[in-house]
Each structure stands twice: as C-alpha cells, then as structure tokens.
Scaffold this motif. Structure first.
Motif, PDB file in Angstrom:
ATOM      1  N   ASP A  44       0.867  -1.186   0.040  1.00  0.00           N
ATOM      2  CA  ASP A  44      -0.028   0.021  -0.099  1.00  0.00           C
ATOM      3  C   ASP A  44       0.875   1.404   0.203  1.00  0.00           C
ATOM      4  N   LEU A  79      -6.475   3.195  -1.817  1.00  0.00           N
ATOM      5  CA  LEU A  79      -5.061   3.132  -1.736  1.00  0.00           C
ATOM      6  C   LEU A  79      -4.378   4.241  -1.097  1.00  0.00           C
ATOM      7  N   ARG A 132     -10.033   0.721  -8.428  1.00  0.00           N
ATOM      8  CA  ARG A 132      -8.421   0.458  -7.908  1.00  0.00           C
ATOM      9  C   ARG A 132      -7.619   0.086  -8.985  1.00  0.00           C
ATOM     10  N   ASP A 141      -0.241  -2.710  -4.316  1.00  0.00           N
ATOM     11  CA  ASP A 141      -1.796  -2.457  -5.064  1.00  0.00           C
ATOM     12  C   ASP A 141      -2.697  -3.042  -3.801  1.00  0.00           C
ATOM     13  N   ARG A 143      -4.656  -3.084  -0.320  1.00  0.00           N
ATOM     14  CA  ARG A 143      -4.905  -1.841   0.410  1.00  0.00           C
ATOM     15  C   ARG A 143      -4.757  -2.372   2.031  1.00  0.00           C
ATOM     16  N   ASP A 166      -8.648  -6.211   2.875  1.00  0.00           N
ATOM     17  CA  ASP A 166      -8.820  -6.319   1.348  1.00  0.00           C
ATOM     18  C   ASP A 166      -9.392  -7.793   0.864  1.00  0.00           C
TER      19      ASP A 166
END
Length: 190
Positions: A44, A79, A132, A141, A143, A166
């Motif tokens: 993240d 994010l 996203r 990528d 979160r 996530d």
C-alpha cells in the motif's frame, strides 16, 4: 453550431476528471528494479516527497482555475497513495487548529511528514473499490483495512466498501487486462 447542444443537454451532464496518483515510493523503486513491485516493503505504497509536490502543484492549478468550486464529489481508490494525492489536491488545505471541521487527513498519515489537511470548504470524498489499479502479485496494490484508513482520513466516506480487510487482492495471478476492463465498466455503470 451551439456548443451547449449535444446528445444530452449540458445541464444534465457531469464532468468527470480522472487524476492518477502522484509519484509513489513503489514507482521509484520499480524504475530502478522492476522486481521491487513484488516486495512487501511497498505494501500500500504512499507518495514520495516529489509526489506531495506534484499534488501541491495540482492543488494550485485547481485553485487558480476555480475548478474546486465546481467539484461536487471526489471519488478515490482506497489505496494510500491515491487518497494522499486526492486530499492534497482537493482538500481544504492545511488544517487550521480550532476549525470546526473533521480533517480529511490527520497529520503524518502514512508516515508522510505532512500536516493535517482540513475538510473545511472541500467537496465530499468517497472511497470506491471498483476504481483500484490492477490487482494481484504486487503488494503495493493491496490496501490496508478500512479501520486503518478511517483513523488516517476521518472525513472520507468508506461506506461503499463492504469488507474491512482487502478481499479483492490476491497474491496471484495478477488481473488480466480483460478483468480490469470489466471492473472499469462496472465502475462506470455504478
């Protein structure tokens, strides 16, 4: 030809501005060595000091052109780097002590060394999973939990996100271009 006439009357249309996140720490590392994108060190990923400068420049443009007066809603990907970029560009500026507004961002959110950013005189912010980046394989990528984000970004609405953790990101395989496109279509339809 009248520029106010089109397929749909302009008063019934929305203008959508798409903004990519500012430079992230994972971008810098990935330019040096592409395998860095697979490192948990960039989970993240947040924006770099240059990324904050890029956000500041965008904010100056948004203010100079009076675009901020026309923005009705800021939709962000959940994010860290995208939220930091958005609150820097579209937020109410540095938080003023004593102002009666929930901060969009608390001071030092994500180890940023940035002051708090006020929610005063800013449009509402809404986090939406569908917008996203490509997911899978790259920890940058994936979160954080919504609980963590709410503590860092108290004035952002995370109510559209169904799971605290996530559940969309998978370690592999990385989403295909067709899967990303399908998610993009779902986002536009939303």
């Amino acid at each position: 030809m009248d520029k106010g006439i089109g397929l749909y009357p302009l008063h019934r249309c929305k203008t959508i501005h798409l903004v990519r996140h500012a430079q992230g720490v994972h971008n810098v590392a990935g330019e040096k060595d592409h395998s860095a994108y697979s490192s948990e060190d960039y989970f993240d990923a947040q924006v770099t000091p240059l990324g904050w400068q890029q956000g500041d420049h965008l904010r100056n443009h948004v203010l100079e052109t009076q675009l901020l007066n026309k923005v009705e809603l800021v939709i962000v990907s959940p994010l860290l780097r995208t939220i930091q970029t958005a609150v820097g560009a579209f937020g109410g500026g540095e938080d003023t002590n004593g102002a009666d507004a929930t901060p969009l961002m608390v001071a030092n959110a994500g180890s940023s060394d940035r002051p708090a950013i006020s929610g005063l005189n800013s449009p509402p912010f809404l986090a939406v999973e569908l917008c996203r980046e490509t997911m899978g394989d790259h920890p940058c990528d994936r979160r954080r939990s919504v609980t963590e984000y709410k503590a860092m970004f108290p004035a952002i609405d995370f109510s559209t996100i169904e799971s605290d953790k996530d559940v969309l990101w998978k370690p592999s395989p990385r989403e295909t271009a067709d899967e990303v496109a399908a998610r993009g279509v779902e986002f536009i339809n939303w």
